[in-house]
Scaffold this motif. Structure first.
Motif, PDB file in Angstrom:
ATOM      1  N   ALA A   1       0.844  -1.212   0.000  1.00  0.00           N
ATOM      2  CA  ALA A   1       0.000   0.000   0.000  1.00  0.00           C
ATOM      3  C   ALA A   1       0.875   1.257   0.000  1.00  0.00           C
ATOM      4  O   ALA A   1       0.597   2.217  -0.729  1.00  0.00           O
ATOM      5  CB  ALA A   1      -0.923  -0.012   1.224  1.00  0.00           C
ATOM      6  N   ILE A   2       1.952   1.244   0.779  1.00  0.00           N
ATOM      7  CA  ILE A   2       2.845   2.416   0.830  1.00  0.00           C
ATOM      8  C   ILE A   2       3.466   2.642  -0.551  1.00  0.00           C
ATOM      9  O   ILE A   2       3.523   3.768  -1.052  1.00  0.00           O
ATOM     10  CB  ILE A   2       3.935   2.206   1.912  1.00  0.00           C
ATOM     11  CG1 ILE A   2       3.317   2.259   3.308  1.00  0.00           C
ATOM     12  CG2 ILE A   2       5.056   3.255   1.779  1.00  0.00           C
ATOM     13  CD1 ILE A   2       4.249   1.833   4.431  1.00  0.00           C
TER      14      ILE A   2
ATOM     15  N   SER B   1      -3.448  12.426   2.211  1.00  0.00           N
ATOM     16  CA  SER B   1      -3.321  11.336   3.187  1.00  0.00           C
ATOM     17  C   SER B   1      -4.218  10.181   2.772  1.00  0.00           C
ATOM     18  O   SER B   1      -5.278  10.408   2.185  1.00  0.00           O
ATOM     19  CB  SER B   1      -3.801  11.784   4.565  1.00  0.00           C
ATOM     20  OG  SER B   1      -2.977  12.780   5.041  1.00  0.00           O
ATOM     21  N   TYR B   2      -3.791   8.979   3.112  1.00  0.00           N
ATOM     22  CA  TYR B   2      -4.562   7.778   2.777  1.00  0.00           C
ATOM     23  C   TYR B   2      -4.659   6.882   4.007  1.00  0.00           C
ATOM     24  O   TYR B   2      -3.640   6.590   4.645  1.00  0.00           O
ATOM     25  CB  TYR B   2      -3.873   7.002   1.640  1.00  0.00           C
ATOM     26  CG  TYR B   2      -3.837   7.787   0.343  1.00  0.00           C
ATOM     27  CD1 TYR B   2      -4.838   7.644  -0.621  1.00  0.00           C
ATOM     28  CD2 TYR B   2      -2.824   8.710   0.103  1.00  0.00           C
ATOM     29  CE1 TYR B   2      -4.819   8.385  -1.788  1.00  0.00           C
ATOM     30  CE2 TYR B   2      -2.793   9.464  -1.065  1.00  0.00           C
ATOM     31  CZ  TYR B   2      -3.800   9.292  -2.013  1.00  0.00           C
ATOM     32  OH  TYR B   2      -3.778  10.041  -3.171  1.00  0.00           O
ATOM     33  N   ASN B   3      -5.871   6.431   4.328  1.00  0.00           N
ATOM     34  CA  ASN B   3      -6.060   5.461   5.404  1.00  0.00           C
ATOM     35  C   ASN B   3      -5.889   4.048   4.845  1.00  0.00           C
ATOM     36  O   ASN B   3      -6.444   3.724   3.783  1.00  0.00           O
ATOM     37  CB  ASN B   3      -7.482   5.562   5.977  1.00  0.00           C
ATOM     38  CG  ASN B   3      -7.629   6.720   6.951  1.00  0.00           C
ATOM     39  OD1 ASN B   3      -6.647   7.378   7.288  1.00  0.00           O
ATOM     40  ND2 ASN B   3      -8.837   6.960   7.398  1.00  0.00           N
ATOM     41  N   ILE B   4      -5.138   3.227   5.580  1.00  0.00           N
ATOM     42  CA  ILE B   4      -4.892   1.841   5.138  1.00  0.00           C
ATOM     43  C   ILE B   4      -5.374   0.890   6.239  1.00  0.00           C
ATOM     44  O   ILE B   4      -4.994   1.070   7.411  1.00  0.00           O
ATOM     45  CB  ILE B   4      -3.379   1.607   4.909  1.00  0.00           C
ATOM     46  CG1 ILE B   4      -2.824   2.605   3.893  1.00  0.00           C
ATOM     47  CG2 ILE B   4      -3.118   0.178   4.447  1.00  0.00           C
ATOM     48  CD1 ILE B   4      -1.304   2.565   3.780  1.00  0.00           C
ATOM     49  N   GLY B   5      -6.186  -0.090   5.855  1.00  0.00           N
ATOM     50  CA  GLY B   5      -6.671  -1.054   6.859  1.00  0.00           C
ATOM     51  C   GLY B   5      -7.012  -2.367   6.207  1.00  0.00           C
ATOM     52  O   GLY B   5      -7.075  -2.476   4.976  1.00  0.00           O
ATOM     53  N   GLY B   6      -7.237  -3.376   7.028  1.00  0.00           N
ATOM     54  CA  GLY B   6      -7.452  -4.722   6.504  1.00  0.00           C
ATOM     55  C   GLY B   6      -8.906  -5.144   6.467  1.00  0.00           C
ATOM     56  O   GLY B   6      -9.223  -6.235   6.006  1.00  0.00           O
TER      57      GLY B   6
ATOM     58  N   MET C   1      -8.119   4.362  -0.753  1.00  0.00           N
ATOM     59  CA  MET C   1      -7.039   3.513  -1.292  1.00  0.00           C
ATOM     60  C   MET C   1      -7.582   2.598  -2.391  1.00  0.00           C
ATOM     61  O   MET C   1      -6.936   2.399  -3.419  1.00  0.00           O
ATOM     62  CB  MET C   1      -6.463   2.608  -0.184  1.00  0.00           C
ATOM     63  CG  MET C   1      -5.499   3.246   0.761  1.00  0.00           C
ATOM     64  SD  MET C   1      -4.016   3.850  -0.046  1.00  0.00           S
ATOM     65  CE  MET C   1      -3.231   2.391  -0.661  1.00  0.00           C
ATOM     66  N   ARG C   2      -8.764   2.047  -2.125  1.00  0.00           N
ATOM     67  CA  ARG C   2      -9.348   1.088  -3.068  1.00  0.00           C
ATOM     68  C   ARG C   2      -9.831   1.790  -4.342  1.00  0.00           C
ATOM     69  O   ARG C   2      -9.462   1.412  -5.449  1.00  0.00           O
ATOM     70  CB  ARG C   2     -10.523   0.387  -2.371  1.00  0.00           C
ATOM     71  CG  ARG C   2     -10.741  -1.021  -2.797  1.00  0.00           C
ATOM     72  CD  ARG C   2     -11.809  -1.750  -1.996  1.00  0.00           C
ATOM     73  NE  ARG C   2     -12.893  -0.929  -1.526  1.00  0.00           N
ATOM     74  CZ  ARG C   2     -13.137  -0.663  -0.237  1.00  0.00           C
ATOM     75  NH1 ARG C   2     -12.350  -1.153   0.699  1.00  0.00           N
ATOM     76  NH2 ARG C   2     -14.159   0.095   0.114  1.00  0.00           N
ATOM     77  N   ASN C   3     -10.607   2.847  -4.154  1.00  0.00           N
ATOM     78  CA  ASN C   3     -11.265   3.480  -5.317  1.00  0.00           C
ATOM     79  C   ASN C   3     -10.311   4.346  -6.131  1.00  0.00           C
ATOM     80  O   ASN C   3     -10.369   4.347  -7.352  1.00  0.00           O
ATOM     81  CB  ASN C   3     -12.460   4.327  -4.866  1.00  0.00           C
ATOM     82  CG  ASN C   3     -13.497   3.473  -4.174  1.00  0.00           C
ATOM     83  OD1 ASN C   3     -13.519   2.248  -4.364  1.00  0.00           O
ATOM     84  ND2 ASN C   3     -14.336   4.088  -3.362  1.00  0.00           N
ATOM     85  N   GLU C   4      -9.416   5.082  -5.449  1.00  0.00           N
ATOM     86  CA  GLU C   4      -8.549   6.002  -6.209  1.00  0.00           C
ATOM     87  C   GLU C   4      -7.264   5.335  -6.677  1.00  0.00           C
ATOM     88  O   GLU C   4      -6.723   5.672  -7.714  1.00  0.00           O
ATOM     89  CB  GLU C   4      -8.203   7.236  -5.352  1.00  0.00           C
ATOM     90  CG  GLU C   4      -9.424   8.108  -5.099  1.00  0.00           C
ATOM     91  CD  GLU C   4      -9.096   9.374  -4.329  1.00  0.00           C
ATOM     92  OE1 GLU C   4      -7.908   9.754  -4.231  1.00  0.00           O
ATOM     93  OE2 GLU C   4     -10.059   9.979  -3.817  1.00  0.00           O
ATOM     94  N   LEU C   5      -6.743   4.374  -5.886  1.00  0.00           N
ATOM     95  CA  LEU C   5      -5.428   3.806  -6.232  1.00  0.00           C
ATOM     96  C   LEU C   5      -5.487   2.318  -6.564  1.00  0.00           C
ATOM     97  O   LEU C   5      -4.473   1.718  -6.932  1.00  0.00           O
ATOM     98  CB  LEU C   5      -4.430   4.048  -5.087  1.00  0.00           C
ATOM     99  CG  LEU C   5      -4.279   5.507  -4.603  1.00  0.00           C
ATOM    100  CD1 LEU C   5      -3.190   5.617  -3.541  1.00  0.00           C
ATOM    101  CD2 LEU C   5      -3.945   6.450  -5.758  1.00  0.00           C
TER     102      LEU C   5
END
Ligand code: NAD
Ligand code: DAU
Length: 351
Positions: free
Chosen positions: A230-231, A243-248, A300-304
């Motif tokens: 993700a990074i 900023s981007y939130n990352i989670g599982g 994170m999912r939709n944009e990247l």
């Protein structure tokens, strides 16, 4: 390009280097790490002889030493992992958290400002941060990128301070940065003071499993390599200044995690799971203990286009197997300073 990876000998940093050094021979990765108790260069044995890897034993609180590295390498990218990272330690002795997490980040930003100011567009500062800056959720809701900061511990407030500094350097000086706030990581090479490796170690050695409070606190677990991917995705494709939130998307109570670990170890060793579950011991709660963390990772999912690859079940199984197969590593990192710290600070808690 030259990548400065601070804290590259720690848990997430070493997983990051082991993933990207072999994959990107066109870049040089300089691991800047002063090797605190949670670091271990043995983690990096399989990349230490790669032509595109260097190690520099420098403390990020030492401005002059860091400046020497800027002059020696002229970095293009800083991936900033180095930090004091354990909440319990920050409660017992917060000073080092302020020094490393705030002053250390400030030193890197100052050097980026001085050495990059004529070429900001071609440079990147990536700041690795935590979801703990948002404080605690109740039973409902998720952390969004817009959630106001409300940190509870000296650790999370030091990380919040460093996040604010990074954004301020973006707004004031034009520094190009990206910032990620991630949930709880687990996987190989995590120092056994954090919940998952500590529990695996104690299960395997028949020691009590210390559960804080009632074990009802919820964390969102993410396999460490998914965090590293993700990074990289954010550095490659993320918008500068965002900023981007990352989670599982893996919310579990601490009791659910411990239960799962007991079952997986029992499958591997063939011993009765009840023997392991019987080791659970409820102990005094962590002061200021955040009840629940949960991440909305839709940006994170939709944009990247990033998605975690491991499920909680597959990641946990891999992790338990790694710790079972690497008990020598566990015992070597737990000798010395760590044992002294445990004896001094936890002597009444039967860990
Ligand atoms: P870690 O404690 O395992 O590793 C930290 C590394 O930083 C170590 O190698 C240590 O030697 C190095 N370091 C510490 N102080 C230093 C200093 N003054 N100068 C140079 N190096 C120094 O931590 P981790 O779990 O790998 O976390 C890495 C980063 O990710 C931290 O910034 C942390 O806040 C963030 N983070 C961690 C998690 C998690 O669940 N572990 C989740 C989200 C964000
Ligand atoms: O959310 C991201 C954060 O996750 C990172 O920023 C931190 O660096 C990382 O340490 C982690 O913080 P936590 O405090 O959530 O992790 P820890 O493993 O210390 O604790 C996880 C949960 O387990 C928490 O609710 C406290 C509980 N716990 C922990 C330990 C060490 C226990 O019940 N018993 C224990 O012995």
């Amino acid at each position: 390009m030259i990548y400065f990876v601070t804290g590259g000998a720690g848990f997430i940093g070493s997983n990051f280097l082991k993933t990207f050094v072999p994959r990107h021979s066109e870049h040089t990765f300089v691991n800047v790490d002063c090797l605190t108790y949670s670091a271990n260069l043995m983690n990096l044995e399989d990349i230490q002889d790669c032509d595109n890897y260097r190690f520099e034993g420098v403390d990020i609180t030492d401005y002059e030493a860091l400046e020497g590295l800027f002059q020696k390498y002229s970095p293009d990218v800083i991936v900033h992992f180095a930090a004091e990272s354990h909440v319990d330690r920050s409660i017992v002795s917060p000073r080092r958290f302020i020094e490393t997490n705030i002053i250390g980040t400030f030193n890197l930003l100052e050097l980026a400002r001085h050495y990059w100011k004529d070429d900001y567009q071609n440079k990147l500062f990536h700041h690795v941060s935590t979801d703990e800056v948002y404080g605690s959720l109740g039973k409902e809701g998720y952390f969004e990128e817009t959630t106001p900061y409300d940190p509870s511990s000296p650790y999370s407030s030091s990380k919040a301070s460093s996040d604010h500094l990074v954004r301020a350097y973006g707004r004031t000086y034009g520094l190009q940065f990206t910032l990620t706030n991630c949930s709880n990581n687990y996987g190989p090479y995590q120092f056994p003071e954090k919940l998952i490796p500590l529990m695996i170690r104690n299960i395997l050695s028949g020691k009590p499993l210390p559960v804080y409070g009632k074990g009802e606190n919820v964390r969102d677990w993410l396999y460490v390599v998914d965090h590293c991917e993700a990074i990289w995705t954010v550095m490659e494709k993320g918008e500068r200044g965002e900023s981007y939130n990352i989670g599982g998307n893996n919310e579990r109570t601490n009791m659910e995690v411990i239960n799962a670990l007991c079952h997986i170890v029992s499958e591997i060793t063939g011993k009765e799971v009840e023997d392991y579950l019987g080791l659970i011991k409820f102990v005094e709660d962590r002061p200021g203990h955040d009840l629940r963390y949960a991440i909305n990772a839709s940006k994170m999912r939709n944009e990247l286009g990033w998605e975690p690859k491991e499920t909680f079940e597959s990641g946990m199984r891999k992790t338990v197997k790694w710790y079972v197969d690497n008990q020598e590593w566990v015992e070597s990192v737990c000798s010395g300073e760590y044992q002294k710290w445990i004896e001094k600070n936890y002597k009444n808690r039967e860990r």
